[in-house]
Design a protein around this motif. Structure first.
Motif, PDB file in Angstrom:
ATOM      1  N   GLY A 105       0.921  -1.258  -0.047  1.00 28.51           N
ATOM      2  CA  GLY A 105      -0.196   0.014  -0.117  1.00 28.51           C
ATOM      3  C   GLY A 105       0.967   1.205  -0.012  1.00 28.51           C
ATOM      4  O   GLY A 105       2.184   1.232  -0.585  1.00 28.51           O
ATOM      5  N   ILE A 106       0.168   2.273   0.432  1.00 24.61           N
ATOM      6  CA  ILE A 106       0.975   3.532   0.502  1.00 24.61           C
ATOM      7  C   ILE A 106       0.772   4.275   1.823  1.00 24.61           C
ATOM      8  O   ILE A 106      -0.213   4.162   2.266  1.00 24.61           O
ATOM      9  N   SER A 110      -2.434  11.326   5.734  1.00 21.84           N
ATOM     10  CA  SER A 110      -3.586  11.042   6.436  1.00 21.84           C
ATOM     11  C   SER A 110      -3.245   9.674   7.058  1.00 21.84           C
ATOM     12  O   SER A 110      -4.461   9.371   7.715  1.00 21.84           O
ATOM     13  N   GLY A 111      -2.509   8.863   6.752  1.00 19.65           N
ATOM     14  CA  GLY A 111      -2.542   7.548   7.241  1.00 19.65           C
ATOM     15  C   GLY A 111      -2.185   6.398   6.117  1.00 19.65           C
ATOM     16  O   GLY A 111      -1.783   6.884   5.089  1.00 19.65           O
ATOM     17  N   HIS A 112      -2.094   5.127   6.462  1.00 17.49           N
ATOM     18  CA  HIS A 112      -2.039   4.094   5.788  1.00 17.49           C
ATOM     19  C   HIS A 112      -3.144   3.693   4.743  1.00 17.49           C
ATOM     20  O   HIS A 112      -4.230   3.730   5.306  1.00 17.49           O
ATOM     21  N   ASN A 113      -2.782   3.692   3.564  1.00 16.69           N
ATOM     22  CA  ASN A 113      -3.934   3.302   2.678  1.00 16.69           C
ATOM     23  C   ASN A 113      -3.419   2.298   1.763  1.00 16.69           C
ATOM     24  O   ASN A 113      -2.179   1.823   1.583  1.00 16.69           O
ATOM     25  N   ALA A 118      -5.959   3.547  -2.401  1.00 15.20           N
ATOM     26  CA  ALA A 118      -4.826   4.661  -2.906  1.00 15.20           C
ATOM     27  C   ALA A 118      -5.356   4.576  -4.517  1.00 15.20           C
ATOM     28  O   ALA A 118      -5.293   5.768  -4.880  1.00 15.20           O
ATOM     29  N   SER A 119      -5.663   3.404  -5.051  1.00 16.12           N
ATOM     30  CA  SER A 119      -6.073   3.518  -6.619  1.00 16.12           C
ATOM     31  C   SER A 119      -7.237   4.247  -6.670  1.00 16.12           C
ATOM     32  O   SER A 119      -7.327   5.114  -7.718  1.00 16.12           O
TER      33      SER A 119
END
Length: 144
Positions: A105-106, A110-113, A118-119
């Motif tokens: 992910g990324i 604002s936090g982890h996605n 993210a897509s």
């Protein structure tokens, strides 16, 4: 208050280093944006598809110049950052592969996605613009 200092006064109080301090050494710069190439290609594809749909429907010789400028700006808007990421070929940081993106992910401000989140964030605007273009073309075809 402002005080004029002579070079001699500045030289007396200046700290002169013979070697560059560790805090000011160059660091590795991540220019990859951490997203896989496929997301950028999909984004450009959506914008160019919008231009194609509207250009085919509202084909008017007077629109050739504005359409050409917009297409140039879309290509330049994504082409220049692509060139920018390749300016430091000795950098060990590369864009994530799709498999690595799916796995990790990324992390954003604002936090982890996850990869899916993210897509969606990356592609929501280009897809909505394309849908809007198709809707406008459909309405124009029905009205005329």
């Amino acid at each position: 208050m402002v005080e004029k200092l002579s070079r001699e006064t500045i030289a007396q109080h200046a700290i002169v280093h013979t070697a560059m301090p560790a805090a000011h050494r160059p660091t590795i710069v991540d220019r990859s944006f951490e997203l896989p190439r496929g997301l950028y290609i999909a984004t450009v594809g959506c914008y160019l598809s919008f231009m194609l749909v509207t250009g085919l429907c509202f084909g008017n010789p007077g629109l050739i110049l504005p359409m050409g400028v917009i297409i140039f700006l879309i290509i330049a808007g994504f082409g220049i950052p692509t060139i920018w990421t390749k300016l430091a070929p000795q950098s060990p940081v590369r864009a994530k592969s799709w498999a690595r993106f799916q796995q990790d992910g990324i992390t954003t401000i604002s936090g982890h996605n996850s990869a899916a989140q993210a897509s969606v964030q990356v592609l929501i605007l280009p897809v909505l613009v394309l849908i809007w273009g198709v809707a406008v073309v459909t309405i124009a075809a029905i009205v005329s």
